[in-house]
Design an enzyme around this catalytic site. Sequence first.
Site: not given
Length: 667
Positions: A147, A176, A253, A305-306, A397, A399, A449
Amino acid sequence: MKTVFLISAALTVAAAAVAHGASPRDILPMPAITEVSAGEFRPRSGGISYFAKGCEAIVDSLLAPFAQKAESANEADIIIGHNRNMTDTYIIRIESTGITLGGRDDEGVFYGVQSLIQLLGDSTIACGEVIDRPAFPYRGMHVDVSRHFRPLAFLKKQIDAMALLKMNKMHLHLTDGAGWRMPSESYPRLNSLAAWRPQRRWKDWSDNGATYCSADSPGAYGGFYTKDELRELVRYASERHIEVIPEIEMPGHSEEVIAAYPELSCTGVGGDLCPGKEATFRFIEAILDETMEIFPSHYIHIGGDEASKRSWRECGDCRARMEAEGIADIDGLQSYLIGRAERHVNSRGRCIIGWDEIIDGGLAPNATVMSWRGLTGGIEAMRAGHDVIMTPGEACYLDYTQDAPFKEPESIGGYLPLAKVYAYDPLAGLPADVDTNRLIGLQANLWAEYITDDSHAEYMYYPRTLAIAEIGWSNPRHKDFADFRRRAARMTATLSERGYTTFDIDREYGERPASLQPCRQLALGAKVTYAKRYTSVYPAAGDGTLTDGIRGGWTYQDKKWQGWFSDLDLTVDLGEAKQLHYINTSFMHCPGPGVFLPDSVVISTSADGVSYTEQAVLRQDVAPSYQKIMIKDFGTPVNINARYINIKGIRNKEIGGCLFTDEIVIN
Ligand code: ACM
Ligand code: ZN
């Protein structure tokens, strides 16, 4: 993992007598055993000297700022050496006449010196003994350099802090959608295009189509590491007993890969690699080979992931793959891709780590799972006989904002103060049938991010990473937050003296005050009827939530906020008509995950539940683009006798998103 604290009342009194000096009980992470005895070590006026035997290369540079090298053991205040018969990692004995430090091996000496230097800055050190060993073998810190690309100097600086905290795994999130940071000769457009974007701020990039640009275009932001830089990082970390674990994200990602090599996706666009195409596996294997050539780590993180998997349903190649391999569903396709990546990594003598989504569709046989969506994935993986690293968002986390959002920099949302990180016990909540030896450790994650600057990243890491370090090294079940906080303040001061940007825990505001005590109000326990039902994703405590006297905290994840992916329309029935003076409801604004204030809130009252009188239309004055998290009251004075109160929250039609409210307060 057994930890014993051997401090008798008499010894504690002795320690108190040297309160201005250092004590073995100041060390962070707290050693397995600390014994404090009467007396103190006081350096001679000429300063401290040390003598190291067989471990000079480890000790000299670490001790240089604190002590001089002595010619012989007889002349030295501190004697350091190996003690290869020990099962513990290191032992330090502090006597009024001098200090001895024995390490089981080089790593033991290194960690022993890391503890020792935490004591050497003070004028005296209380006598005593430290016997130490880690609770978990994996004590990780995650750095998201996709990021925002961070220079090698930043990574080395964090390696230094990790060493001080006895952490031993740096997880580098190298790839990513926001930028590819690995050097690649086999796929050069990853470096000439996928590593660069026109906007610096991630949000600006994401709001402007998430495009890429060539390295030489004016204002291009980003970058990638050279092989030499990464090899230097690996060397630097390894000297400090830290393994750098690279992460190459797949199959999701991967927007930046697909921008550079559209043929690796199903349709030429999107964020998922196509598991139907052999070209995808040629790519994965080539990149993993380049990665393993640079990083000698036992683990290679393959993400997982995701992935949206959306394009896979319609893709002819994906369907052909499913047919040929007898794969039942798209989760099985992801499992097929991860399985092939694992076989390739295993064939080079390494092992994969994946985020807990790699369980879906069948877990690759030798994979280690990083459990981030709570504990469930980790528990399932341990049950199936896999190693697990715990990184549950609610505890790990970093963040998430660490203090009241109104005083903190813009963030993704969430609320994770130091005390909450520290309270995390990775062994808690595990069912009895799980083999806890499979739980190899935990990791602090910092997704970047919203973290543009390097100094902001440090601010988010410290001091919360100290709590992760202590849970990973010390007895994770022994919790004494007041003592940890005292030691964390000491360590944070050390870090800031060494040039790290840190959060000041002495200026912590803390949780939203309204959420800390019951809310007294007329509608307590009143029935709420929903014309538009709240989402099943964010029900809070269900139908009673908005009149239970419990206000939400700084995050909607605390299960005290009820959410709507629609307008809100509900009616509170007070049971009988009452004289009302004020009606209020609060909404949350947290734009990162799409939580917005309503455009307007309409408050109406009724005596009979049939005919309503509008009391107020409250419009919000916060632009949806306002980036910080906030909680805003929508309240109105009234002077009316009424039984029913109807509240409508109208969303902004263009931005949609989710509405969150915590309590209808009526007085
Ligand atoms: C993750 O936070 N997506 C692993
Ligand atoms: Zn496909």
